[in-house]
Write a protein that holds these residues in place. Structure first.
Motif, mmCIF file in Angstrom:
data_model
loop_
_atom_site.group_PDB
_atom_site.id
_atom_site.type_symbol
_atom_site.label_atom_id
_atom_site.label_comp_id
_atom_site.label_asym_id
_atom_site.label_seq_id
_atom_site.Cartn_x
_atom_site.Cartn_y
_atom_site.Cartn_z
ATOM 1 N N GLY A 611 16.214 -29.232 8.698
ATOM 2 C CA GLY A 611 15.947 -28.083 9.559
ATOM 3 C C GLY A 611 14.518 -27.625 9.468
ATOM 4 O O GLY A 611 13.893 -27.260 10.477
ATOM 5 N N ASN A 612 13.959 -27.645 8.253
ATOM 6 C CA ASN A 612 12.564 -27.257 8.053
ATOM 7 C C ASN A 612 11.621 -28.198 8.813
ATOM 8 O O ASN A 612 10.660 -27.761 9.451
ATOM 9 C CB ASN A 612 12.240 -27.286 6.557
ATOM 10 C CG ASN A 612 10.841 -26.781 6.252
ATOM 11 O OD1 ASN A 612 10.283 -25.982 6.999
ATOM 12 N ND2 ASN A 612 10.278 -27.254 5.151
ATOM 13 N N LYS A 613 11.907 -29.498 8.747
ATOM 14 C CA LYS A 613 11.080 -30.477 9.467
ATOM 15 C C LYS A 613 11.132 -30.234 10.976
ATOM 16 O O LYS A 613 10.110 -30.333 11.670
ATOM 17 C CB LYS A 613 11.557 -31.889 9.147
ATOM 18 C CG LYS A 613 11.232 -32.351 7.736
ATOM 19 C CD LYS A 613 11.770 -33.763 7.497
ATOM 20 C CE LYS A 613 11.495 -34.215 6.066
ATOM 21 N NZ LYS A 613 12.048 -35.568 5.800
ATOM 22 N N ILE A 614 12.323 -29.930 11.478
ATOM 23 C CA ILE A 614 12.470 -29.702 12.922
ATOM 24 C C ILE A 614 11.696 -28.462 13.351
ATOM 25 O O ILE A 614 10.992 -28.467 14.370
ATOM 26 C CB ILE A 614 13.962 -29.577 13.284
ATOM 27 C CG1 ILE A 614 14.664 -30.926 13.104
ATOM 28 C CG2 ILE A 614 14.138 -29.078 14.715
ATOM 29 C CD1 ILE A 614 16.172 -30.857 13.178
ATOM 30 N N TYR A 615 11.802 -27.384 12.581
ATOM 31 C CA TYR A 615 11.093 -26.139 12.938
ATOM 32 C C TYR A 615 9.584 -26.360 12.892
ATOM 33 O O TYR A 615 8.861 -25.987 13.821
ATOM 34 C CB TYR A 615 11.490 -25.018 11.978
ATOM 35 C CG TYR A 615 10.966 -23.659 12.396
ATOM 36 C CD1 TYR A 615 11.718 -22.826 13.208
ATOM 37 C CD2 TYR A 615 9.707 -23.220 11.974
ATOM 38 C CE1 TYR A 615 11.236 -21.583 13.606
ATOM 39 C CE2 TYR A 615 9.207 -21.990 12.361
ATOM 40 C CZ TYR A 615 9.980 -21.178 13.181
ATOM 41 O OH TYR A 615 9.488 -19.956 13.581
ATOM 42 N N THR A 616 9.105 -26.979 11.800
ATOM 43 C CA THR A 616 7.670 -27.238 11.656
ATOM 44 C C THR A 616 7.156 -28.135 12.769
ATOM 45 O O THR A 616 6.107 -27.879 13.368
ATOM 46 C CB THR A 616 7.393 -27.894 10.290
ATOM 47 O OG1 THR A 616 7.846 -27.034 9.257
ATOM 48 C CG2 THR A 616 5.912 -28.174 10.110
ATOM 49 N N SER A 621 4.141 -29.148 17.657
ATOM 50 C CA SER A 621 4.133 -29.838 18.957
ATOM 51 C C SER A 621 3.872 -28.856 20.092
ATOM 52 O O SER A 621 3.192 -29.185 21.067
ATOM 53 C CB SER A 621 5.472 -30.555 19.179
ATOM 54 O OG SER A 621 5.735 -31.456 18.133
ATOM 55 N N LEU A 622 4.412 -27.651 19.979
ATOM 56 C CA LEU A 622 4.179 -26.627 21.000
ATOM 57 C C LEU A 622 2.715 -26.232 21.014
ATOM 58 O O LEU A 622 2.123 -26.031 22.083
ATOM 59 C CB LEU A 622 5.061 -25.417 20.722
ATOM 60 C CG LEU A 622 5.050 -24.284 21.756
ATOM 61 C CD1 LEU A 622 5.526 -24.793 23.115
ATOM 62 C CD2 LEU A 622 5.929 -23.132 21.289
ATOM 63 N N ALA A 629 6.592 -35.351 21.361
ATOM 64 C CA ALA A 629 6.991 -34.852 20.043
ATOM 65 C C ALA A 629 8.101 -33.819 20.166
ATOM 66 O O ALA A 629 9.006 -33.762 19.323
ATOM 67 C CB ALA A 629 5.787 -34.249 19.326
ATOM 68 N N LEU A 630 8.056 -33.006 21.212
ATOM 69 C CA LEU A 630 9.109 -32.016 21.426
ATOM 70 C C LEU A 630 10.434 -32.694 21.783
ATOM 71 O O LEU A 630 11.511 -32.214 21.414
ATOM 72 C CB LEU A 630 8.700 -31.044 22.529
ATOM 73 C CG LEU A 630 7.610 -30.035 22.144
ATOM 74 C CD1 LEU A 630 7.107 -29.282 23.370
ATOM 75 C CD2 LEU A 630 8.146 -29.039 21.113
ATOM 76 N N LYS A 631 10.361 -33.823 22.492
ATOM 77 C CA LYS A 631 11.576 -34.591 22.778
ATOM 78 C C LYS A 631 12.216 -35.091 21.489
ATOM 79 O O LYS A 631 13.437 -35.047 21.323
ATOM 80 C CB LYS A 631 11.244 -35.784 23.680
ATOM 81 C CG LYS A 631 10.979 -35.437 25.135
ATOM 82 C CD LYS A 631 10.682 -36.691 25.942
ATOM 83 C CE LYS A 631 10.414 -36.347 27.398
ATOM 84 N NZ LYS A 631 10.064 -37.555 28.187
ATOM 85 N N ASP A 708 -0.135 -16.829 15.164
ATOM 86 C CA ASP A 708 0.982 -16.070 14.600
ATOM 87 C C ASP A 708 2.174 -16.975 14.283
ATOM 88 O O ASP A 708 2.820 -16.832 13.233
ATOM 89 C CB ASP A 708 1.416 -14.967 15.576
ATOM 90 C CG ASP A 708 0.383 -13.857 15.679
ATOM 91 O OD1 ASP A 708 -0.512 -13.803 14.821
ATOM 92 O OD2 ASP A 708 0.469 -13.037 16.625
ATOM 93 N N LEU A 709 2.486 -17.892 15.208
ATOM 94 C CA LEU A 709 3.602 -18.820 14.970
ATOM 95 C C LEU A 709 3.322 -19.715 13.766
ATOM 96 O O LEU A 709 4.223 -20.019 12.980
ATOM 97 C CB LEU A 709 3.853 -19.668 16.217
ATOM 98 C CG LEU A 709 4.543 -18.991 17.401
ATOM 99 C CD1 LEU A 709 4.616 -19.934 18.595
ATOM 100 C CD2 LEU A 709 5.948 -18.540 17.005
ATOM 101 N N LYS A 710 2.085 -20.162 13.626
ATOM 102 C CA LYS A 710 1.718 -20.997 12.487
ATOM 103 C C LYS A 710 1.894 -20.237 11.170
ATOM 104 O O LYS A 710 2.340 -20.794 10.162
ATOM 105 C CB LYS A 710 0.257 -21.466 12.636
ATOM 106 C CG LYS A 710 0.058 -22.651 13.553
ATOM 107 C CD LYS A 710 0.592 -23.924 12.906
ATOM 108 C CE LYS A 710 0.241 -25.155 13.710
ATOM 109 N NZ LYS A 710 0.758 -26.384 13.062
#
Length: 799
Positions: A611-616, A621-622, A629-631, A708-710
């Protein structure tokens, strides 16, 4: 010019080897699924028996190459250069098509593929010939194609689907009514009779199938007439019980059964003739002997007769596969080689040498058949794709619930509803006494759901030995009947549809699984139709391309085929390696509270890490506006979501598996799954809206928003990394300190929300960016809340 044909022969030989490998990988389902699914014998034993069957079947295949030579097209209407175009197009198409299905893990038919490839390539070349000759029209296409034989093959293949399913369902229903699921407790004579029927059917199938392709079939058994040439016709009239006018045609049709010498007036019965003219006597004698033998096996040697049936049946179907389907892999290259031999000594130009030579029957050298058999056996042992194809068939016929690979669709739902309505209607007119008795016979007291207390679910058989025996028996009978009628049917279609029919009759498709199983069967059958259409079209296109410039296009297409095969192989291996390396969520199999805690800890560690890898990855990617990468992030969360669903689907088995002292662990386990699902939904939303934003080409996030997201992502990364370490090292005493960080994380996220509110009022100009940003922040708060709840319940249970 002959150099290009030498190159083509060499290429066809190489393609034949590759085709053997991909073909066996796909067709292994034909003879392995019943034995593997029942787990009646060890996997090693299954492979040894199947290997011996394949080797024997390959050697017996000498006379079965006619489909590739003249079964589909009329060879005399084509010249040598045209025949080589057809054969090359067929082999390139076949290997790519079968490899495609193997990669998907879907069983398809090598018989159907080769038939429609030959048809497609031959039709294309014939149309090119017609278009080049102004005196011909499309109506003349029938003179190039063996429409009658091709029609018989196609109709036989299609009918085999319906017949195999129906016969399999009927025989299994009757067998289960007689034997029930408690068949091991039945009287020995009941099993002996079943063993007699099954072994008689299978062994007769072996003799008919095996002997047909050898010279032993023509060996003389008995002289049935020796009355001189004058009385020969009268004898034939009496023996065949036919009118005088049809005697010659009947004798000609029965030429493999008799050896007739018109000069001396003698008629000798061949071994094949003896088998076919004394069917009832042989079957009855075989049934009596094998029934007695079955009884002795159970009574004296204390061995299950059903295991013996499965061993013999596996050998029989492996023999049939090699004997019947070997032509699909090497028939075309051998026909091409024989064509080249005839042309090379003729002294005639390639575009003038007609291929009448293919009309004659030529035996295939035994060493080639033996070499092919060795390749097939090695592939059977080492092909990972073969195991994947077998898994599809077993999963669809599994008794009871399991992981359903296919998603239901409107057609499968409609079929299930219609079947339920029909079943209820029949039930209304069925005598109550019969219903009560039949329900008792189908009472699955030995089903996997009731044996979970002693065995892991994945180690249990997919179905019992009775169903496995019926699968093999019915498939053997149907294939032997088709063989005696000289119909080259698809062994894949027969074995798969028999397995589906028996699973339906065995009530394996219950209300919990019917829509998924029906959808799976429809997908496989749809793939078969796709095989036929794509084989025809692809072979026609490749034949057309080769015809444009034979030397250049042959080399180009061969290179393309090799590159595609290498690419698919590398891609499949990378995928398999990644799946093995991935720390998948595991179902709890423990029966004690301590075991459940231990197993769930491993799952939480794996889940948090992924889950951490997916969120990061999603945030990064965003920020980069990277759609690909988002795919990948969406695929990753979809996979994680599927694994969580599988865990939830196994709750029934988990609860049944608990011992009496640990029943309270069920609430703990169910709560954990609920929080894992909440976290998954938050990650799924974050990945989905981010992908949607970039995919719709909306404005990139502003620098301050990304910053902020980072910052949030860095805090969450530390948070999840700490959790992973705790569960990895089992340092549960530190959970309190982690839980106390909840407010700090919330404060950080709330601060970013307030900043965005201020920016929106003063400087923000993009509604889409604002919506995305707020959505990410709010879902991140839900993600934190669900994770904290997960830690709290685990901490409380530790105390």
């Amino acid at each position: 010019m002959s150099d290009i044909y030498i190159l083509m022969i060499v290429a066809l030989a190489a393609l034949a080897i590759a085709d053997l490998i991909v073909g066996v990988s796909n067709d292994a389902v034909n003879f392995l699924n019943s034995a593997i699914g029942s787990k009646a014998i060890s996997f090693k034993t299954i492979m040894i028996v199947a290997s011996i069957g394949i080797a024997a079947g390959a050697i017996f295949s000498s006379g079965l190459m006619e489909v590739a030579r003249k079964g589909i097209f009329v060879p005399g209407e084509f010249y040598f250069d045209e025949i080589m175009i057809i054969f090359m197009a067929v082999m390139i198409t076949d290997i790519l098509l079968l490899d495609f299905f193997n990669t998907l893990g879907m069983p398809t038919s090598t018989t159907v593929s080769i038939v429609f490839e030959l048809l497609g390539a031959a039709v294309c070349v014939a149309l090119l010939k017609i278009s080049a000759d102004s005196s011909l029209s499309v109506a003349d296409l029938g003179s190039y194609i063996n429409t009658k034989k091709a029609g018989e093959i196609i109709v036989g293949i299609l009918l085999s689907v319906i017949v195999a399913f129906s016969v399999g369902a009927i025989v299994q229903y009757i067998s289960r009514l007689l034997l029930s699921f408690n068949f091991e407790k039945k009287a020995k004579w009941v099993g002996a009779l079943f063993g007699g029927v099954a072994l008689t059917a299978i062994l007769y199938f072996i003799f008919i199938k095996g002997i047909k392709g050898t010279n032993y079939a023509k060996s003389i058994v008995d002289v049935v007439y020796d009355g001189g040439a004058e009385g020969l016709l009268d004898w034939a009239n009496t023996y065949f019980n036919a009118s005088y006018e049809t005697i010659k045609e009947l004798v000609k049709a029965k030429k493999d059964l008799f050896k007739i010498d018109g000069t001396t007036g003698t008629v000798a019965l061949t071994l094949r003739g003896f088998l076919e003219t004394n069917v009832l006597l042989i079957v009855f004698a075989g049934f009596m002997v094998l029934s007695i033998l079955s009884y002795l096996i159970m009574q004296v040697f204390k061995t299950s007769i059903y295991k013996i049936i499965i061993i013999v049946g596996t050998f029989a179907l492996a023999l049939a596969f090699a004997g019947n389907d070997l032509v699909n892999f090497i028939g075309v290259p051998i026909a091409a080689w024989q064509s080249y031999e005839a042309w090379s000594v003729s002294g005639i130009a390639a575009d003038s040498f007609t291929m009448n030579v293919l009309d004659s029957k030529v035996a295939t050298p035994t060493y080639l058949l033996l070499a092919a058999g060795i390749i097939m056996v090695l592939t059977l042992w080492f092909s990972a794709k073969a195991k994947e194809v077998v898994k599809t068939s077993i999963d669809l016929s599994r008794q009871g619930d399991g992981n359903e690979r296919f998603k239901p669709n409107f057609l499968s739902r409609g079929i299930v509803r219609g079947t339920i309505f029909l079943s209820e209607s029949i039930s209304l007119i069925t005598p109550k006494s019969f219903k009560t008795w039949s329900d008792k016979q189908f009472d699955q007291k030995l089903d996997i759901s009731n044996t979970m207390v002693v065995t892991k679910k994945e180690d249990l058989p997919a179905f019992d030995t009775v169903r496995a025996a019926v699968n093999l028996m019915v498939a053997g009978i149907l294939i032997s009947i088709a063989t005696s009628m000289k119909l080259p049917l698809s062994t894949t279609y027969v074995t798969f549809m028999v397995a589906m029919g028996t699973s339906l009759a065995d009530r394996a498709w219950g209300s919990e699984s019917a829509v998924y199983r029906v959808a799976g069967v429809l997908n496989v059958i749809g793939g078969w139709f796709f095989t036929a259409i794509s084989a025809f079209v692809a072979a026609a296109i490749i034949a057309f391309l080769i015809n444009l410039h034979q030397p250049i296009m042959t080399v180009v297409l061969l290179l393309v085929a090799v590159l595609l095969l290498v690419r698919n192989t590398i891609k499949y291996r990378n995928k398999a390696r990644a799946e093995r390396a991935e720390d998948r969520l595991k179902k709890s199999e423990s029966s004690s509270i301590n075991g459940v805690i231990e197993e769930s800890s491993d799952n939480i560690k794996s889940f948090v890490s992924r889950g951490n890898k997916i969120y990061t990855s999603t945030v990064s990617s965003l920020a980069k506006y990277d759609l690909n990468a988002l795919k990948k992030s969406r695929k990753g969360i979809a996979k994680l979501e599927t694994e969580v669903e599988e865990l939830r689907d196994s709750i029934f088995y988990f609860i049944k598996n608990l011992d009496d002292a640990s029943v309270g662990a069920s609430n703990f386990y169910i709560s954990i799954l609920g929080y894992l699902e909440d976290i998954t939904q938050s990650l799924e939303y974050i990945a989905k809206v981010s992908h949607k934003h970039v995919n719709n080409n909306h404005k990139k996030l502003r620098f301050n928003q990304i910053k902020d997201l980072k910052e949030i992502e860095e805090h969450l990364n530390d948070f999840f990394t700490t959790i992973k370490t705790v569960f990895d090292d089992r340092e549960f005493s530190t959970l309190d300190a982690i839980i106390h960080e909840k407010q700090e994380l919330f404060t950080i996220v709330n601060d970013k929300i307030n900043r965005q509110v201020a920016r929106t009022r003063t400087e923000e100009s993009s509604p889409k960016n604002t919506t995305l940003y707020f959505g990410l922040l709010m879902e991140t708060k839900d993600l934190i809340t669900a994770t904290m709840n997960l830690l709290i319940i685990y901490r409380d249970h530790q105390n």
